[in-house]
Design a protein around this motif. Sequence first.
Motif, PDB file in Angstrom:
ATOM      1  N   LEU A 159       7.667 -18.200  17.525  1.00  0.00           N
ATOM      2  CA  LEU A 159       8.307 -17.454  16.449  1.00  0.00           C
ATOM      3  C   LEU A 159       7.890 -18.076  15.121  1.00  0.00           C
ATOM      4  N   THR A 160       7.356 -17.266  14.211  1.00  0.00           N
ATOM      5  CA  THR A 160       6.794 -17.772  12.961  1.00  0.00           C
ATOM      6  C   THR A 160       7.312 -16.942  11.787  1.00  0.00           C
ATOM      7  N   THR A 161       7.541 -17.603  10.655  1.00  0.00           N
ATOM      8  CA  THR A 161       7.971 -16.916   9.434  1.00  0.00           C
ATOM      9  C   THR A 161       6.985 -17.224   8.325  1.00  0.00           C
ATOM     10  N   ILE A 162       6.581 -16.184   7.602  1.00  0.00           N
ATOM     11  CA  ILE A 162       5.721 -16.335   6.416  1.00  0.00           C
ATOM     12  C   ILE A 162       6.414 -15.592   5.273  1.00  0.00           C
ATOM     13  N   MET A 163       6.331 -16.143   4.087  1.00  0.00           N
ATOM     14  CA  MET A 163       6.972 -15.530   2.925  1.00  0.00           C
ATOM     15  C   MET A 163       5.922 -14.866   2.044  1.00  0.00           C
ATOM     16  N   TYR A 164       6.303 -13.732   1.467  1.00  0.00           N
ATOM     17  CA  TYR A 164       5.481 -13.030   0.490  1.00  0.00           C
ATOM     18  C   TYR A 164       6.252 -12.995  -0.827  1.00  0.00           C
ATOM     19  N   ASP A 165       5.531 -13.153  -1.930  1.00  0.00           N
ATOM     20  CA  ASP A 165       6.126 -13.062  -3.264  1.00  0.00           C
ATOM     21  C   ASP A 165       5.719 -11.728  -3.867  1.00  0.00           C
ATOM     22  N   VAL A 166       6.693 -10.994  -4.381  1.00  0.00           N
ATOM     23  CA  VAL A 166       6.411  -9.722  -5.053  1.00  0.00           C
ATOM     24  C   VAL A 166       7.139  -9.737  -6.385  1.00  0.00           C
ATOM     25  N   SER A 167       6.481  -9.181  -7.409  1.00  0.00           N
ATOM     26  CA  SER A 167       7.106  -9.139  -8.728  1.00  0.00           C
ATOM     27  C   SER A 167       6.798  -7.804  -9.400  1.00  0.00           C
ATOM     28  N   ASN A 168       7.762  -7.329 -10.141  1.00  0.00           N
ATOM     29  CA  ASN A 168       7.634  -6.091 -10.905  1.00  0.00           C
ATOM     30  C   ASN A 168       7.478  -6.472 -12.362  1.00  0.00           C
ATOM     31  N   SER A 169       6.329  -6.173 -12.938  1.00  0.00           N
ATOM     32  CA  SER A 169       6.068  -6.556 -14.333  1.00  0.00           C
ATOM     33  C   SER A 169       6.465  -5.463 -15.315  1.00  0.00           C
ATOM     34  N   GLN A 170       7.030  -4.391 -14.839  1.00  0.00           N
ATOM     35  CA  GLN A 170       7.409  -3.268 -15.701  1.00  0.00           C
ATOM     36  C   GLN A 170       8.826  -3.434 -16.242  1.00  0.00           C
ATOM     37  N   ASN A 171       9.128  -2.707 -17.311  1.00  0.00           N
ATOM     38  CA  ASN A 171      10.472  -2.688 -17.888  1.00  0.00           C
ATOM     39  C   ASN A 171      11.292  -1.553 -17.285  1.00  0.00           C
ATOM     40  N   ARG A 172      10.964  -1.183 -16.076  1.00  0.00           N
ATOM     41  CA  ARG A 172      11.666  -0.116 -15.365  1.00  0.00           C
ATOM     42  C   ARG A 172      11.723  -0.487 -13.885  1.00  0.00           C
ATOM     43  N   PRO A 173      12.679   0.065 -13.157  1.00  0.00           N
ATOM     44  CA  PRO A 173      12.731  -0.200 -11.712  1.00  0.00           C
ATOM     45  C   PRO A 173      11.528   0.431 -11.003  1.00  0.00           C
ATOM     46  N   VAL A 174      11.117  -0.209  -9.923  1.00  0.00           N
ATOM     47  CA  VAL A 174       9.996   0.288  -9.140  1.00  0.00           C
ATOM     48  C   VAL A 174      10.433   0.361  -7.677  1.00  0.00           C
ATOM     49  N   VAL A 175      10.167   1.495  -7.057  1.00  0.00           N
ATOM     50  CA  VAL A 175      10.416   1.667  -5.629  1.00  0.00           C
ATOM     51  C   VAL A 175       9.056   1.647  -4.950  1.00  0.00           C
ATOM     52  N   ALA A 176       8.907   0.786  -3.937  1.00  0.00           N
ATOM     53  CA  ALA A 176       7.601   0.630  -3.297  1.00  0.00           C
ATOM     54  C   ALA A 176       7.765   0.482  -1.791  1.00  0.00           C
ATOM     55  N   GLN A 177       6.679   0.711  -1.091  1.00  0.00           N
ATOM     56  CA  GLN A 177       6.649   0.577   0.368  1.00  0.00           C
ATOM     57  C   GLN A 177       5.375  -0.168   0.741  1.00  0.00           C
ATOM     58  N   ALA A 178       5.515  -1.145   1.642  1.00  0.00           N
ATOM     59  CA  ALA A 178       4.355  -1.891   2.121  1.00  0.00           C
ATOM     60  C   ALA A 178       3.887  -1.294   3.440  1.00  0.00           C
ATOM     61  N   ILE A 179       2.568  -1.140   3.556  1.00  0.00           N
ATOM     62  CA  ILE A 179       1.963  -0.620   4.780  1.00  0.00           C
ATOM     63  C   ILE A 179       1.097  -1.719   5.380  1.00  0.00           C
ATOM     64  N   PRO A 180       1.371  -2.131   6.635  1.00  0.00           N
ATOM     65  CA  PRO A 180       0.573  -3.194   7.257  1.00  0.00           C
ATOM     66  C   PRO A 180      -0.667  -2.630   7.961  1.00  0.00           C
ATOM     67  N   SER A 181      -1.669  -3.472   8.076  1.00  0.00           N
ATOM     68  CA  SER A 181      -2.827  -3.170   8.919  1.00  0.00           C
ATOM     69  C   SER A 181      -3.303  -4.490   9.524  1.00  0.00           C
ATOM     70  N   TYR A 182      -4.015  -4.386  10.652  1.00  0.00           N
ATOM     71  CA  TYR A 182      -4.408  -5.566  11.404  1.00  0.00           C
ATOM     72  C   TYR A 182      -5.900  -5.529  11.707  1.00  0.00           C
ATOM     73  N   ALA A 183      -6.486  -6.699  11.762  1.00  0.00           N
ATOM     74  CA  ALA A 183      -7.876  -6.824  12.203  1.00  0.00           C
ATOM     75  C   ALA A 183      -7.939  -8.042  13.113  1.00  0.00           C
ATOM     76  N   PRO A 184      -8.575  -7.968  14.230  1.00  0.00           N
ATOM     77  CA  PRO A 184      -9.213  -6.794  14.816  1.00  0.00           C
ATOM     78  C   PRO A 184      -8.158  -5.790  15.274  1.00  0.00           C
ATOM     79  N   LYS A 185      -8.574  -4.545  15.384  1.00  0.00           N
ATOM     80  CA  LYS A 185      -7.655  -3.464  15.727  1.00  0.00           C
ATOM     81  C   LYS A 185      -6.941  -3.707  17.056  1.00  0.00           C
TER      82      LYS A 185
END
Length: 194
Positions: free
Chosen positions: A99-125
């Motif tokens: 069992l492993t945990t990795i952290m990602y940092d995300v930041s919104n540089s805008q002066n407005r709220p942002v709604v976003a979705q992350a899409i994963p992909s893997y290699a090799p398929k």
Amino acid sequence: MSKPEATADRAFNRSMLFKLVVVALMMFGFGFALIPMYRAICQVTGINNLVQRDATLREAKNTQIDYSRTVSVEFDANAHGPLGFMPEKSSIDVHPGQLTTIMYDVSNSQNRPVVAQAIPSYAPKQATEFFKKIECFCFTQQTLAANESRRMPVVFVIDPKLPKDVKTITLSYTFFELNTPALTRGTAPAKPGV
């Protein structure tokens, strides 16, 4: 009612009250005595042994971890729009089944709220079916307030059934803004009167 009958009733009532008080005290004492009796019975029979440690067990081990091999997991992050997005580490080595945990940092540089979705992909398929995410920010849409930064975890395990020839897996996320204003999409505003 005559006086002797009333005296007899009072004597009977006192006697009954005394008997009831004695019975109540005996029931209370029996209830109190059940606790040590229950513990003694459980200790003798070995049932309901919740608090004792197994003296032979030094450390709990996950027997599903394949310590005989290591897989390198590389992390990639891409963002479309005003988001800053990157993994805490570019790669780590893990054992399949660990069992492993990795952290990602995300930041919104805008002066407005942002709604976003992350899409994963893997290699090799072929690694896709063996990479099991238990917790991931990609499961739901993320709303970041104006100028907000956030650390988001990905908790995963690589299935020990991963083919032996796969030594490296790349997990890549692309973060898309979902509420992009019309001006940033490349469309010009409509001119009045046209």
